[in-house]
Design a protein around this motif. Sequence first.
Motif, PDB file in Angstrom:
ATOM      1  N   ARG A 582       0.826  -1.206   0.000  1.00 21.62           N
ATOM      2  CA  ARG A 582       0.000   0.000   0.000  1.00 21.62           C
ATOM      3  C   ARG A 582       0.855   1.247   0.000  1.00 21.62           C
ATOM      4  NH1 ARG A 582      -1.158  -0.719   4.957  1.00 21.62           N
ATOM      5  NH2 ARG A 582      -0.339  -2.815   5.001  1.00 21.62           N
ATOM      6  N   ALA A 583       0.340   2.313  -0.612  1.00 22.12           N
ATOM      7  CA  ALA A 583       1.042   3.603  -0.559  1.00 22.12           C
ATOM      8  C   ALA A 583       1.156   3.983   0.904  1.00 22.12           C
ATOM      9  CB  ALA A 583       0.252   4.649  -1.315  1.00 22.12           C
ATOM     10  N   GLY A 584       2.245   4.590   1.269  1.00 20.89           N
ATOM     11  CA  GLY A 584       2.402   4.998   2.658  1.00 20.89           C
ATOM     12  C   GLY A 584       3.200   4.004   3.458  1.00 20.89           C
ATOM     13  N   GLN A 585       3.355   2.782   2.927  1.00 20.79           N
ATOM     14  CA  GLN A 585       4.223   1.857   3.636  1.00 20.79           C
ATOM     15  C   GLN A 585       5.649   2.328   3.450  1.00 20.79           C
ATOM     16  OE1 GLN A 585       3.033  -1.790   1.747  1.00 20.79           O
ATOM     17  NE2 GLN A 585       2.648  -2.668   3.766  1.00 20.79           N
ATOM     18  N   ARG A 586       6.541   1.811   4.274  1.00 20.97           N
ATOM     19  CA  ARG A 586       7.934   2.199   4.091  1.00 20.97           C
ATOM     20  C   ARG A 586       8.382   1.806   2.690  1.00 20.97           C
ATOM     21  NH1 ARG A 586      10.016  -0.537   9.369  1.00 20.97           N
ATOM     22  NH2 ARG A 586       8.570  -2.024   8.530  1.00 20.97           N
ATOM     23  N   GLY A 640       1.125  -1.570 -16.631  1.00 20.89           N
ATOM     24  CA  GLY A 640      -0.014  -2.003 -15.824  1.00 20.89           C
ATOM     25  C   GLY A 640       0.088  -1.613 -14.358  1.00 20.89           C
ATOM     26  N   THR A 641       1.071  -0.819 -13.980  1.00 19.35           N
ATOM     27  CA  THR A 641       1.134  -0.348 -12.597  1.00 19.35           C
ATOM     28  C   THR A 641       1.779   1.042 -12.567  1.00 19.35           C
ATOM     29  OG1 THR A 641       2.351  -0.574 -10.523  1.00 19.35           O
ATOM     30  CG2 THR A 641       3.164  -1.884 -12.338  1.00 19.35           C
ATOM     31  N   ASP A 642       1.310   1.870 -11.628  1.00 17.86           N
ATOM     32  CA  ASP A 642       1.887   3.217 -11.496  1.00 17.86           C
ATOM     33  C   ASP A 642       3.057   3.233 -10.527  1.00 17.86           C
ATOM     34  OD1 ASP A 642      -1.424   4.615 -11.543  1.00 17.86           O
ATOM     35  OD2 ASP A 642       0.035   4.296 -13.160  1.00 17.86           O
ATOM     36  N   LYS A 643       3.255   2.102  -9.841  1.00 20.07           N
ATOM     37  CA  LYS A 643       4.196   2.126  -8.717  1.00 20.07           C
ATOM     38  C   LYS A 643       5.590   1.611  -9.055  1.00 20.07           C
ATOM     39  CE  LYS A 643       0.938   2.034  -5.010  1.00 20.07           C
ATOM     40  NZ  LYS A 643      -0.334   1.760  -5.686  1.00 20.07           N
ATOM     41  N   LEU A 644       5.661   0.707 -10.030  1.00 24.20           N
ATOM     42  CA  LEU A 644       6.926  -0.024 -10.204  1.00 24.20           C
ATOM     43  C   LEU A 644       7.778   0.477 -11.369  1.00 24.20           C
ATOM     44  CD1 LEU A 644       5.653  -3.704  -9.707  1.00 24.20           C
ATOM     45  CD2 LEU A 644       6.789  -2.241  -8.041  1.00 24.20           C
ATOM     46  N   GLU A 664       6.441   6.424  -8.250  1.00 27.36           N
ATOM     47  CA  GLU A 664       5.737   7.659  -7.892  1.00 27.36           C
ATOM     48  C   GLU A 664       6.710   8.746  -7.418  1.00 27.36           C
ATOM     49  OE1 GLU A 664       1.403   5.911  -6.610  1.00 27.36           O
ATOM     50  OE2 GLU A 664       3.041   5.796  -5.184  1.00 27.36           O
ATOM     51  N   ALA A 665       7.908   8.334  -7.092  1.00 17.53           N
ATOM     52  CA  ALA A 665       8.875   9.317  -6.584  1.00 17.53           C
ATOM     53  C   ALA A 665       9.906   9.733  -7.619  1.00 17.53           C
ATOM     54  CB  ALA A 665       9.589   8.727  -5.366  1.00 17.53           C
ATOM     55  N   TYR A 666      10.200   8.874  -8.594  1.00 17.81           N
ATOM     56  CA  TYR A 666      11.269   9.150  -9.549  1.00 17.81           C
ATOM     57  C   TYR A 666      10.799   8.894 -10.980  1.00 17.81           C
ATOM     58  CZ  TYR A 666      14.512   9.155  -5.609  1.00 17.81           C
ATOM     59  OH  TYR A 666      15.156   9.440  -4.436  1.00 17.81           O
ATOM     60  N   ALA A 667      11.066   9.864 -11.860  1.00 19.29           N
ATOM     61  CA  ALA A 667      10.856   9.619 -13.293  1.00 19.29           C
ATOM     62  C   ALA A 667      12.014   8.739 -13.755  1.00 19.29           C
ATOM     63  CB  ALA A 667      10.864  10.935 -14.061  1.00 19.29           C
ATOM     64  N   PRO A 668      11.738   7.740 -14.588  1.00 17.60           N
ATOM     65  CA  PRO A 668      12.796   6.784 -14.928  1.00 17.60           C
ATOM     66  C   PRO A 668      14.052   7.452 -15.481  1.00 17.60           C
ATOM     67  CG  PRO A 668      10.719   6.214 -16.054  1.00 17.60           C
ATOM     68  CD  PRO A 668      10.454   7.415 -15.211  1.00 17.60           C
ATOM     69  N   GLU A 669      13.858   8.466 -16.341  1.00 18.46           N
ATOM     70  CA  GLU A 669      15.038   9.051 -17.000  1.00 18.46           C
ATOM     71  C   GLU A 669      15.974   9.759 -16.015  1.00 18.46           C
ATOM     72  OE1 GLU A 669      11.469  11.759 -17.573  1.00 18.46           O
ATOM     73  OE2 GLU A 669      11.862   9.642 -17.639  1.00 18.46           O
ATOM     74  N   GLU A 702       7.059   8.767   7.327  1.00 19.01           N
ATOM     75  CA  GLU A 702       5.735   8.161   7.384  1.00 19.01           C
ATOM     76  C   GLU A 702       4.834   8.789   6.324  1.00 19.01           C
ATOM     77  OE1 GLU A 702       3.684   5.193   8.594  1.00 19.01           O
ATOM     78  OE2 GLU A 702       5.513   5.681   9.699  1.00 19.01           O
ATOM     79  N   GLY A 703       4.347   7.999   5.409  1.00 18.15           N
ATOM     80  CA  GLY A 703       3.429   8.514   4.383  1.00 18.15           C
ATOM     81  C   GLY A 703       4.118   9.276   3.271  1.00 18.15           C
ATOM     82  N   GLY A 704       5.432   9.521   3.379  1.00 17.68           N
ATOM     83  CA  GLY A 704       6.133  10.307   2.355  1.00 17.68           C
ATOM     84  C   GLY A 704       6.655   9.436   1.228  1.00 17.68           C
ATOM     85  N   LYS A 705       7.261  10.100   0.238  1.00 11.62           N
ATOM     86  CA  LYS A 705       7.800   9.351  -0.891  1.00 11.62           C
ATOM     87  C   LYS A 705       9.189   8.820  -0.563  1.00 11.62           C
ATOM     88  CE  LYS A 705       5.185  11.412  -4.555  1.00 11.62           C
ATOM     89  NZ  LYS A 705       5.157  12.301  -5.689  1.00 11.62           N
ATOM     90  N   PRO A 706       9.575   7.692  -1.176  1.00 14.32           N
ATOM     91  CA  PRO A 706      10.907   7.150  -0.895  1.00 14.32           C
ATOM     92  C   PRO A 706      12.016   8.039  -1.453  1.00 14.32           C
ATOM     93  CG  PRO A 706       9.804   5.887  -2.610  1.00 14.32           C
ATOM     94  CD  PRO A 706       8.796   6.849  -2.090  1.00 14.32           C
TER      95      PRO A 706
END
Length: 722
Positions: A582-586, A640-644, A664-669, A702-706
């Motif tokens: 889930r979003a928000g997990q470490r 098929g996923t926004d997270k990976l 969600e935290a880093y654009a691949p490029e 907590e709840g932030g982006k990696p």
Amino acid sequence: MNRRPKLAADDWRLMTEDKFYITTPIYYVNARPHVGHAYTTIVCDSIARRQRMLGKDTFFLTGTDEHGVNVERAAVAAGQDPQLWVDEIAAAFRATAEKVGVRYDKFIRTTDAEHKRGVQALFRALRDEGYIYKGHYTGQYCISDNLYVDAAGSGAPCPECGRPTETISEENYFFKLSAFEDKLLRYYQEHPEFIRPETRRNEVMSFVRGGLRDLSISRSTFKWGIPAPDDPGHVIYVWLDALSNYITAIGYGSPHKKDQERFARYWPADVHMIGKEIVRFHCVYWPAFLMAAGLPLPRTIMAHGWLLFEESKMSKTRGNIVRAETVVDVLGADALRYFLLREVAFGQDGSFSFDALVQRFNSDLANDYGNLASRTLTMIQRYFRGEVPYASATASRTAADNAIAELAGQVIAECSSLFDDYQFSRALECVWSLVAAVNKYIVENEPWALGEKEDEQSRSRLATILYTAAEALRVVTALVHPVIPESSARIWQQLGLGDIGKFRLDRLKWGQLEVGTKLGKVEPVFPRADKSAVERMQALEQQGRPVPAAVAEAKKPPATATPRPKPVQLAAGQEPAGAGARAGQRATEAIAAPAPASGPAPATPTKAAPAPPEGKISIDDFAKIEMRVGQVKVAERVKGTDKLLRLEVDMGSEVRQIVAGIAEAYAPETLVGRKIVIVTNLAPRKLRGLESNGMLLAASAEGGKPVLAGFLEDVPVGAKLK
Ligand code: ME8
């Protein structure tokens, strides 16, 4: 000088007929082991296992070839001491041999002290017999093949591997190879079994007929080798060093009586198994050295063909290798062993492919043999309470039962002679003709229909059919044990026969299965491989794998070493979860997790440490986690996923695929070229069908982006965190 061998090979063999000595080439340590090396070692292991089952006192030798200028240069280039360098790769070869179920009697390393002593003894013997003199060599040399390329111009390509040769000009010791031209030719003529197959024998004979020049057997421009006796400025030519392993391993040159007895017992070797590219060294140089030293010659030098992958020879230089571990982790060691011996016509080149491997596994092992075992044993469980039933000799016996018994007798004889003639594929084909016949016999005789009936005649017929099937299963299992030792041992146990290692194959005949034998626990031995097996093997190969456990062990400091520096804290939690975190997990929880049992086992510490206080881990626990600096080469979103994100990360020695929950935290490029921290010894796991081989470290509030862990100073790729 020019003396004949003191004992003819045949005289020695008469003295030691009950022994069998087989060797593989010793492998160069300038590359990690691959299926090509495993091929030779597995073939030798199968032969050695068969010989042991025949009651022969068997000695099976394998090992590593660790000297030479190329090893010295590679170690220097890597900033490592050559000995540490070779220790690591030799450990990997040993680990691979064990992983593919190989039971060798000795693993020799040319850096072993006993070997060095033996090589110097051989050098002295050649010198004392007058076959060594000092001269000057100017010419081309291939450092990859350790081959002198006579009469070639400066920079000429190596005739074996095509790489540019180097010009050397040195004072060397020379061996009078030219004195052995006639003797060798005579020996080849008189001993047609000395070089096999025939094509190689013909090649060697025409090479020798073309004339032999004396051979330079020392080098003075590098140090990584065995010093020439009484002249340490020279190191002994790496092929004289390497070939001698076949005698030093069993005690040649040792002052100890026990070693001398061992040498007298096992030498000459019965088989030197080699690949076809090293025929000249084994069939010309080696017998000449032995003749010069007055030692008998090996009985047979058997040269097999190459394993091809993607159309060309599987080799480190072409980069088209497959690691044996990959196949073993997905299908098991026996799948690889069976495939190699069944698929390749021994002596010729053969292709390796994942598709063919899975197909063979499913059709021959899972379907044919596996089915025969499970249906026969399950019916004996069900209809006869797990005890081998009595086969009627008269009343309920039919021609079909006799035909199976007769066929089994023929298969025992034929398989044995094919196997002993190195025709492994045909030997296995022959055994499978019995498997197919028994499966057909079962279908035609419908024991399951008889099992529903209570009358005496049906019971007796059922007993005869199941006895016949079980006895055939026993014969097949005994015959295939040398090739697929692990699974056949399990089926033998299930037949209630105990330890197959104790069975004498030379006594195998129809009818030895005793009525009333209590079956062991019956369970499937070859679970069918599904479609994903090929993909999993491909993915493992593309990504490279974690350092094998044995290598990791070799790298570890000894238990008594000075204490490790205080470890840095992990930036984020370590309990990994799956892709659906889930979003928000470490952050690390969404990144990668250890796989189930299929992955490589982590190295276990050898010494028990005192238990750490509640809530803490010990330094040994921490040391189990290997973290290294990696550099992102490729980064892309996973469909098929926004997270990976799917990353390809250069770890220095390999490139790994890592699937990470940081999209969600880093654009691949923005990640390409960035240096990050990877936990490298987590077992791989699959996320969205992609294998993730490692875990990257990131911190998150907590709840932030990696936020990825990184470095302020520059740090080399592959550097270890500790
Ligand atoms: O030649 N197909 O070592 P090496 C089949 N150190 N067999 C293969 C293979 C392939 N694609 N690739 C490797 C040396 N092999 C010397 C030997 S012996 C005194 C010194 C196997 O590491 C095959 O047995 O190059 C081949 O001969 C051997 O590995 C070569 O190993």
